[in-house]
Design a protein around this motif. Structure first.
Motif, PDB file in Angstrom:
ATOM      1  N   GLU A   1    -174.109  36.533  44.232  1.00 27.43           N
ATOM      2  CA  GLU A   1    -173.182  36.935  45.294  1.00 27.43           C
ATOM      3  C   GLU A   1    -173.039  38.446  45.362  1.00 27.43           C
ATOM      4  OE1 GLU A   1    -169.661  34.712  44.400  1.00 27.43           O
ATOM      5  OE2 GLU A   1    -170.447  32.873  45.291  1.00 27.43           O
ATOM      6  N   THR A   2    -173.033  39.115  44.203  1.00 27.38           N
ATOM      7  CA  THR A   2    -172.956  40.576  44.180  1.00 27.38           C
ATOM      8  C   THR A   2    -174.189  41.183  44.830  1.00 27.38           C
ATOM      9  OG1 THR A   2    -171.697  40.446  42.119  1.00 27.38           O
ATOM     10  CG2 THR A   2    -172.654  42.578  42.672  1.00 27.38           C
ATOM     11  N   ILE A   3    -175.355  40.633  44.498  1.00 22.94           N
ATOM     12  CA  ILE A   3    -176.606  41.118  45.097  1.00 22.94           C
ATOM     13  C   ILE A   3    -176.598  40.863  46.597  1.00 22.94           C
ATOM     14  CG2 ILE A   3    -179.102  40.736  45.194  1.00 22.94           C
ATOM     15  CD1 ILE A   3    -178.984  40.136  42.164  1.00 22.94           C
ATOM     16  N   GLN A   4    -176.081  39.688  46.995  1.00 24.57           N
ATOM     17  CA  GLN A   4    -176.064  39.328  48.417  1.00 24.57           C
ATOM     18  C   GLN A   4    -175.159  40.239  49.229  1.00 24.57           C
ATOM     19  OE1 GLN A   4    -174.918  35.279  49.135  1.00 24.57           O
ATOM     20  NE2 GLN A   4    -176.096  35.162  51.023  1.00 24.57           N
ATOM     21  N   GLU A   5    -174.131  40.799  48.604  1.00 20.76           N
ATOM     22  CA  GLU A   5    -173.269  41.744  49.300  1.00 20.76           C
ATOM     23  C   GLU A   5    -173.994  43.059  49.583  1.00 20.76           C
ATOM     24  OE1 GLU A   5    -169.831  42.144  46.852  1.00 20.76           O
ATOM     25  OE2 GLU A   5    -169.009  40.204  47.431  1.00 20.76           O
ATOM     26  N   GLN A   6    -174.947  43.403  48.711  1.00 18.14           N
ATOM     27  CA  GLN A   6    -175.667  44.668  48.849  1.00 18.14           C
ATOM     28  C   GLN A   6    -176.881  44.550  49.753  1.00 18.14           C
ATOM     29  OE1 GLN A   6    -176.491  45.627  44.786  1.00 18.14           O
ATOM     30  NE2 GLN A   6    -174.355  46.013  44.285  1.00 18.14           N
ATOM     31  N   ARG A   7    -177.568  43.408  49.674  1.00 15.35           N
ATOM     32  CA  ARG A   7    -178.778  43.210  50.471  1.00 15.35           C
ATOM     33  C   ARG A   7    -179.007  41.715  50.658  1.00 15.35           C
ATOM     34  NH1 ARG A   7    -182.540  41.090  47.141  1.00 15.35           N
ATOM     35  NH2 ARG A   7    -182.508  41.633  44.944  1.00 15.35           N
ATOM     36  N   PRO A   8    -179.796  41.326  51.652  1.00 15.64           N
ATOM     37  CA  PRO A   8    -180.114  39.907  51.815  1.00 15.64           C
ATOM     38  C   PRO A   8    -180.975  39.420  50.634  1.00 15.64           C
ATOM     39  CG  PRO A   8    -180.678  41.136  53.805  1.00 15.64           C
ATOM     40  CD  PRO A   8    -180.321  42.140  52.748  1.00 15.64           C
ATOM     41  N   LEU A   9    -180.744  38.199  50.222  1.00 19.90           N
ATOM     42  CA  LEU A   9    -181.511  37.626  49.118  1.00 19.90           C
ATOM     43  C   LEU A   9    -182.897  37.208  49.596  1.00 19.90           C
ATOM     44  CD1 LEU A   9    -178.824  35.312  47.467  1.00 19.90           C
ATOM     45  CD2 LEU A   9    -179.578  37.543  46.681  1.00 19.90           C
ATOM     46  N   THR A  10    -183.883  37.327  48.712  1.00 23.50           N
ATOM     47  CA  THR A  10    -185.228  36.834  49.028  1.00 23.50           C
ATOM     48  C   THR A  10    -185.197  35.314  48.990  1.00 23.50           C
ATOM     49  OG1 THR A  10    -185.949  36.824  46.719  1.00 23.50           O
ATOM     50  CG2 THR A  10    -186.276  38.873  47.970  1.00 23.50           C
ATOM     51  N   ASP A  11    -186.268  34.700  49.472  1.00 24.10           N
ATOM     52  CA  ASP A  11    -186.317  33.237  49.485  1.00 24.10           C
ATOM     53  C   ASP A  11    -186.212  32.666  48.079  1.00 24.10           C
ATOM     54  OD1 ASP A  11    -186.514  33.215  52.208  1.00 24.10           O
ATOM     55  OD2 ASP A  11    -188.703  33.010  52.249  1.00 24.10           O
ATOM     56  N   ASP A  12    -186.911  33.263  47.117  1.00 25.26           N
ATOM     57  CA  ASP A  12    -186.852  32.781  45.730  1.00 25.26           C
ATOM     58  C   ASP A  12    -185.446  32.923  45.155  1.00 25.26           C
ATOM     59  OD1 ASP A  12    -189.524  32.124  45.758  1.00 25.26           O
ATOM     60  OD2 ASP A  12    -190.173  34.033  44.873  1.00 25.26           O
ATOM     61  N   GLU A  13    -184.803  34.059  45.414  1.00 29.79           N
ATOM     62  CA  GLU A  13    -183.443  34.274  44.914  1.00 29.79           C
ATOM     63  C   GLU A  13    -182.467  33.289  45.554  1.00 29.79           C
ATOM     64  OE1 GLU A  13    -183.601  39.082  44.020  1.00 29.79           O
ATOM     65  OE2 GLU A  13    -183.024  38.359  46.007  1.00 29.79           O
ATOM     66  N   LEU A  14    -182.661  33.031  46.841  1.00 32.84           N
ATOM     67  CA  LEU A  14    -181.793  32.088  47.546  1.00 32.84           C
ATOM     68  C   LEU A  14    -181.961  30.676  46.991  1.00 32.84           C
ATOM     69  CD1 LEU A  14    -179.734  32.180  49.795  1.00 32.84           C
ATOM     70  CD2 LEU A  14    -181.539  31.628  51.404  1.00 32.84           C
ATOM     71  N   ILE A  15    -183.194  30.301  46.672  1.00 33.25           N
ATOM     72  CA  ILE A  15    -183.457  28.987  46.074  1.00 33.25           C
ATOM     73  C   ILE A  15    -182.791  28.894  44.711  1.00 33.25           C
ATOM     74  CG2 ILE A  15    -185.273  27.528  45.088  1.00 33.25           C
ATOM     75  CD1 ILE A  15    -187.055  28.481  47.447  1.00 33.25           C
ATOM     76  N   GLN A  16    -182.910  29.945  43.901  1.00 39.66           N
ATOM     77  CA  GLN A  16    -182.296  29.944  42.568  1.00 39.66           C
ATOM     78  C   GLN A  16    -180.776  29.864  42.679  1.00 39.66           C
ATOM     79  OE1 GLN A  16    -183.839  33.459  40.723  1.00 39.66           O
ATOM     80  NE2 GLN A  16    -185.791  32.516  40.187  1.00 39.66           N
ATOM     81  N   LYS A  17    -180.199  30.607  43.626  1.00 39.05           N
ATOM     82  CA  LYS A  17    -178.746  30.584  43.813  1.00 39.05           C
ATOM     83  C   LYS A  17    -178.289  29.197  44.233  1.00 39.05           C
ATOM     84  CE  LYS A  17    -174.971  32.449  46.497  1.00 39.05           C
ATOM     85  NZ  LYS A  17    -174.621  32.680  47.850  1.00 39.05           N
ATOM     86  N   THR A  18    -178.991  28.593  45.188  1.00 37.45           N
ATOM     87  CA  THR A  18    -178.646  27.256  45.664  1.00 37.45           C
ATOM     88  C   THR A  18    -178.747  26.238  44.534  1.00 37.45           C
ATOM     89  OG1 THR A  18    -179.510  27.844  47.845  1.00 37.45           O
ATOM     90  CG2 THR A  18    -179.167  25.506  47.413  1.00 37.45           C
ATOM     91  N   HIS A  19    -179.795  26.369  43.718  1.00 32.79           N
ATOM     92  CA  HIS A  19    -179.967  25.463  42.577  1.00 32.79           C
ATOM     93  C   HIS A  19    -178.809  25.619  41.591  1.00 32.79           C
ATOM     94  CE1 HIS A  19    -181.847  23.067  39.489  1.00 32.79           C
ATOM     95  NE2 HIS A  19    -181.698  24.053  38.634  1.00 32.79           N
ATOM     96  N   SER A  20    -178.429  26.851  41.309  1.00 33.13           N
ATOM     97  CA  SER A  20    -177.315  27.095  40.386  1.00 33.13           C
ATOM     98  C   SER A  20    -176.018  26.502  40.932  1.00 33.13           C
ATOM     99  CB  SER A  20    -177.124  28.597  40.159  1.00 33.13           C
ATOM    100  OG  SER A  20    -178.255  29.150  39.544  1.00 33.13           O
TER     101      SER A  20
END
Length: 160
Positions: A32-51
């Motif tokens: 969420e901190t990273i997402q506030e600074q920049r859009p998440l990549t597809d891999d990061e978004l998948i990892q976040k959703t999984h978490s």
């Protein structure tokens, strides 16, 4: 003997569950901190959703195990609850909207564009309506109206 072994296993793994939960929640927080600074990549978004899914499944499991206590004591707004709610709010929000080729990032502009879209969607485009007056139709008499509105008896009910 089996019961003793299961209790021992449960005691050793309880600490692991707490640590895993803390790790997952810290991962969600960092995404969420990273997402506030920049859009998440597809891999990061998948990892976040999984978490988030793992955290949600773990929370559901605990709710099911302690449903009676949970119902007696009521829902407590835990740190986990607020993190999930914040995550859902961010996921469900619109950061930008394309309207007639122009990209709008202003929240008020997005709201107005959405309202205007649905206003136009459900507005009548045709200016005419069919006439409801029907000519040369006979009307029923007052006697017929009374007869049609009469209560029916048990015999008619059973015959039907």
């Amino acid at each position: 003997m089996l019961k003793a072994k299961l209790k021992e296993w449960s005691k050793t793994n309880k600490g692991n569950w707490k640590q895993r939960k803390e790790d997952i929640l810290s991962q969600i927080s960092s995404w969420e901190t990273i997402q506030e600074q920049r859009p998440l990549t597809d891999d990061e978004l998948i990892q976040k959703t999984h978490s988030e899914e793992v955290a949600k499944q773990e929370e559901i499991a605990w709710k099911q195990r302690s449903r009676i206590q949970w119902l007696k004591k009521g829902d407590k707004n835990t740190k986990f609850f607020h993190r999930i709610a914040t995550s859902h709010k961010r996921f469900n929000s619109m950061e930008e909207l394309e309207v007639e080729g122009d990209i709008t990032k202003d929240q008020i502009g997005i709201k107005e564009a959405a309202q205007e879209f649905y206003k136009n969607l459900y507005q009548e485009t045709e200016g005419w309506r069919p006439d409801q007056r029907i000519l040369d139709v006979s009307r029923i008499t007052e006697e017929e109206q009374v007869w049609l509105q009469r209560p029916f008896g048990r015999r008619k009910f059973w015959e039907a």
